[in-house]
Design a protein around this motif. Sequence first.
Motif, PDB file in Angstrom:
ATOM      1  N   MET A   1     -82.162   7.638 -38.646  1.00  0.00           N
ATOM      2  CA  MET A   1     -83.110   6.521 -38.745  1.00  0.00           C
ATOM      3  C   MET A   1     -82.243   5.366 -39.742  1.00  0.00           C
ATOM      4  N   ARG A   2     -82.698   4.023 -39.004  1.00  0.00           N
ATOM      5  CA  ARG A   2     -82.187   2.836 -39.471  1.00  0.00           C
ATOM      6  C   ARG A   2     -82.928   1.940 -40.308  1.00  0.00           C
ATOM      7  N   ILE A   3     -82.395   1.790 -41.507  1.00  0.00           N
ATOM      8  CA  ILE A   3     -83.244   1.062 -42.509  1.00  0.00           C
ATOM      9  C   ILE A   3     -82.579  -0.433 -42.627  1.00  0.00           C
ATOM     10  N   GLY A   4     -83.328  -1.492 -42.538  1.00  0.00           N
ATOM     11  CA  GLY A   4     -82.605  -2.800 -42.601  1.00  0.00           C
ATOM     12  C   GLY A   4     -83.315  -3.446 -43.916  1.00  0.00           C
ATOM     13  N   LEU A   5     -82.538  -4.549 -44.313  1.00  0.00           N
ATOM     14  CA  LEU A   5     -82.794  -5.360 -45.450  1.00  0.00           C
ATOM     15  C   LEU A   5     -82.635  -6.828 -45.439  1.00  0.00           C
ATOM     16  N   VAL A   6     -84.026  -7.609 -45.878  1.00  0.00           N
ATOM     17  CA  VAL A   6     -83.951  -8.812 -46.079  1.00  0.00           C
ATOM     18  C   VAL A   6     -84.317  -9.213 -47.460  1.00  0.00           C
ATOM     19  N   VAL A   7     -83.441 -10.088 -47.961  1.00  0.00           N
ATOM     20  CA  VAL A   7     -83.776 -10.306 -49.326  1.00  0.00           C
ATOM     21  C   VAL A   7     -84.101 -12.227 -49.547  1.00  0.00           C
ATOM     22  N   ASN A   8     -85.113 -12.303 -50.147  1.00  0.00           N
ATOM     23  CA  ASN A   8     -85.483 -13.528 -50.458  1.00  0.00           C
ATOM     24  C   ASN A   8     -84.793 -13.960 -51.818  1.00  0.00           C
ATOM     25  N   PRO A   9     -83.556 -14.795 -51.677  1.00  0.00           N
ATOM     26  CA  PRO A   9     -82.759 -14.817 -52.947  1.00  0.00           C
ATOM     27  C   PRO A   9     -83.335 -15.582 -54.009  1.00  0.00           C
ATOM     28  N   VAL A  10     -84.404 -16.097 -53.950  1.00  0.00           N
ATOM     29  CA  VAL A  10     -84.978 -17.076 -54.829  1.00  0.00           C
ATOM     30  C   VAL A  10     -86.436 -16.549 -55.414  1.00  0.00           C
ATOM     31  N   ALA A  11     -86.512 -15.239 -54.905  1.00  0.00           N
ATOM     32  CA  ALA A  11     -88.035 -14.657 -55.344  1.00  0.00           C
ATOM     33  C   ALA A  11     -87.983 -14.255 -56.824  1.00  0.00           C
ATOM     34  N   GLY A  12     -89.077 -14.735 -57.412  1.00  0.00           N
ATOM     35  CA  GLY A  12     -89.278 -14.336 -58.845  1.00  0.00           C
ATOM     36  C   GLY A  12     -88.721 -15.457 -59.772  1.00  0.00           C
ATOM     37  N   LEU A  13     -88.155 -16.362 -59.171  1.00  0.00           N
ATOM     38  CA  LEU A  13     -87.303 -17.438 -60.177  1.00  0.00           C
ATOM     39  C   LEU A  13     -88.191 -17.811 -61.061  1.00  0.00           C
ATOM     40  N   GLY A  14     -89.589 -18.131 -60.899  1.00  0.00           N
ATOM     41  CA  GLY A  14     -90.355 -18.915 -61.783  1.00  0.00           C
ATOM     42  C   GLY A  14     -90.969 -18.034 -62.954  1.00  0.00           C
ATOM     43  N   GLY A  15     -90.818 -16.430 -62.619  1.00  0.00           N
ATOM     44  CA  GLY A  15     -91.376 -15.659 -63.700  1.00  0.00           C
ATOM     45  C   GLY A  15     -90.962 -15.897 -65.126  1.00  0.00           C
ATOM     46  N   ARG A  16     -90.171 -15.644 -65.509  1.00  0.00           N
ATOM     47  CA  ARG A  16     -89.499 -15.901 -66.904  1.00  0.00           C
ATOM     48  C   ARG A  16     -89.958 -16.987 -67.651  1.00  0.00           C
ATOM     49  N   VAL A  17     -89.751 -18.159 -66.747  1.00  0.00           N
ATOM     50  CA  VAL A  17     -90.119 -19.537 -67.283  1.00  0.00           C
ATOM     51  C   VAL A  17     -91.628 -20.085 -67.203  1.00  0.00           C
ATOM     52  N   GLY A  18     -92.349 -19.160 -66.793  1.00  0.00           N
ATOM     53  CA  GLY A  18     -93.800 -19.317 -66.844  1.00  0.00           C
ATOM     54  C   GLY A  18     -94.365 -20.209 -65.952  1.00  0.00           C
ATOM     55  N   LEU A  19     -93.694 -20.198 -64.463  1.00  0.00           N
ATOM     56  CA  LEU A  19     -94.209 -20.927 -63.492  1.00  0.00           C
ATOM     57  C   LEU A  19     -95.434 -20.373 -62.325  1.00  0.00           C
ATOM     58  N   LYS A  20     -95.446 -19.239 -62.686  1.00  0.00           N
ATOM     59  CA  LYS A  20     -96.503 -18.288 -61.910  1.00  0.00           C
ATOM     60  C   LYS A  20     -96.195 -18.070 -60.560  1.00  0.00           C
ATOM     61  N   GLY A  21     -94.994 -18.324 -59.913  1.00  0.00           N
ATOM     62  CA  GLY A  21     -94.563 -18.206 -58.769  1.00  0.00           C
ATOM     63  C   GLY A  21     -93.262 -18.880 -58.537  1.00  0.00           C
ATOM     64  N   SER A  22     -92.636 -18.767 -57.287  1.00  0.00           N
ATOM     65  CA  SER A  22     -91.493 -19.292 -56.890  1.00  0.00           C
ATOM     66  C   SER A  22     -91.477 -19.977 -55.562  1.00  0.00           C
ATOM     67  N   ASP A  23     -92.639 -20.271 -54.942  1.00  0.00           N
ATOM     68  CA  ASP A  23     -92.867 -20.938 -53.694  1.00  0.00           C
ATOM     69  C   ASP A  23     -92.657 -22.198 -53.622  1.00  0.00           C
ATOM     70  N   GLY A  24     -91.691 -22.826 -52.835  1.00  0.00           N
ATOM     71  CA  GLY A  24     -91.429 -24.245 -52.669  1.00  0.00           C
ATOM     72  C   GLY A  24     -90.196 -24.611 -53.297  1.00  0.00           C
ATOM     73  N   ALA A  25     -89.583 -25.623 -52.643  1.00  0.00           N
ATOM     74  CA  ALA A  25     -88.184 -25.974 -53.318  1.00  0.00           C
ATOM     75  C   ALA A  25     -88.546 -26.785 -54.538  1.00  0.00           C
ATOM     76  N   ASP A  26     -89.606 -27.256 -54.720  1.00  0.00           N
ATOM     77  CA  ASP A  26     -89.876 -28.302 -55.985  1.00  0.00           C
ATOM     78  C   ASP A  26     -90.016 -27.049 -57.476  1.00  0.00           C
ATOM     79  N   VAL A  27     -90.702 -26.217 -56.874  1.00  0.00           N
ATOM     80  CA  VAL A  27     -90.982 -25.223 -57.794  1.00  0.00           C
ATOM     81  C   VAL A  27     -89.564 -24.440 -58.372  1.00  0.00           C
ATOM     82  N   GLN A  28     -88.681 -24.248 -57.233  1.00  0.00           N
ATOM     83  CA  GLN A  28     -87.579 -23.597 -57.542  1.00  0.00           C
ATOM     84  C   GLN A  28     -86.278 -24.445 -58.403  1.00  0.00           C
ATOM     85  N   GLU A  29     -86.630 -25.737 -58.041  1.00  0.00           N
ATOM     86  CA  GLU A  29     -85.775 -26.763 -58.876  1.00  0.00           C
ATOM     87  C   GLU A  29     -86.347 -26.598 -60.241  1.00  0.00           C
ATOM     88  N   LYS A  30     -87.749 -26.966 -60.303  1.00  0.00           N
ATOM     89  CA  LYS A  30     -88.084 -26.990 -61.771  1.00  0.00           C
ATOM     90  C   LYS A  30     -87.509 -25.729 -62.637  1.00  0.00           C
TER      91      LYS A  30
END
Length: 368
Positions: A1-30
């Motif tokens: 059985m072959r198991i693959g992996l793809v990672v969104n490296p910026v997922a969760g970036l907004g969590g600890r800083v209270g931004l409710k999400g991490s979608d969008g370049a502007d949110v990630q920059e903030k």
Amino acid sequence: MRIGLVVNPVAGLGGRVGLKGSDGADVQEKARALGATPHASERAVLALAELRSRLGGPFAVPTAGGPMGEHAVLGAGLIPDVRYQPGEPTTAADTVRAATALAPQVDLLLFAGGDGTARNVLDAVGSSVPVLGVPTGVKMHSAVFGATPRAAGEAAALMAAGGVRIRDAEVMDLDEDAVRDGRVSARLYGHVRVPDVPVRVQQRKVGGTVADPSSVAGIAAGLAERTRPSDLLVLGPGTTMRAVAAALGAHVPLMGVNVVAAGGAVVAADVAAAELEALVDTAPAWIAVTPIGGQGFLFGRGNQQISPAVLRAAGRDRLAVVATEAKLASLGGRPLLVDTGDEDLDAGLRGHLPVLTGHGRFAMYPVR
């Protein structure tokens, strides 16, 4: 059985800083400007390490280049088989292209991300191949994620061993209209196929409902009786907690983590983890949270501002889990769940905790 992996490296970036999400370049920059650091790859490593411990190895893992999977595969001591090279910086389009390239090569596609990443994977693969999310996002309302990174690895290993049924699972994301109406709810975007491994793979979030006023008043009275005049009360997000705050005399945002004093005065609203860590160093604090409807998560889903440092400063004895009896019944006997990002802390929170369901009413409930 072959198991693959793809990672969104910026997922969760907004969590600890209270931004409710991490979608969008502007949110990630903030988020980065506020001090956020990526952690998706390290959580993917945990999932792959669990997979390797159960299957043996090393073995090859089809993946995307660099931070979109190659680094995590190497971190787990496995062999990256790179099938897609992303651009720099990576985007949601890279997730779609990587998943599209990997799907024909694998029997199960692991992806590390949140609800936005799940929507990208849905767009790319539909129901063509089973998928499973390694939880690295902020909210994660979808029923496609492992309960923890290691639970995702365990579920993948069980599927590789054979005998695991595959089921359809909902891909959900935050319903902005519901938020404007004062509710935390999620919208259905489609279905993918996931391994059916109860408890290790989470359920979808059930939308918030108006809590019974008498239950809310009883919970608020119970919290007030526990706290001393010098204590701080940290209130998690959501419909139930905002109603409890209102019963205490505090008017707070629906989606944020808020801090109130005895008597209901708002000390700080919609705080980030760093601010919260500083506040709980100034006075004894209680942490009051309610499980996510239908899922049962206490920590690690939409309230990452309540960091491991905050929980350790308050202590397990000052953790107040509150829920109406209707919300507990909606869990169907499934345990409450914790995924703080700190495995030692999670282990210390497991066992049984009292859940305050009304004035003087408690139910002992298992935590996994």
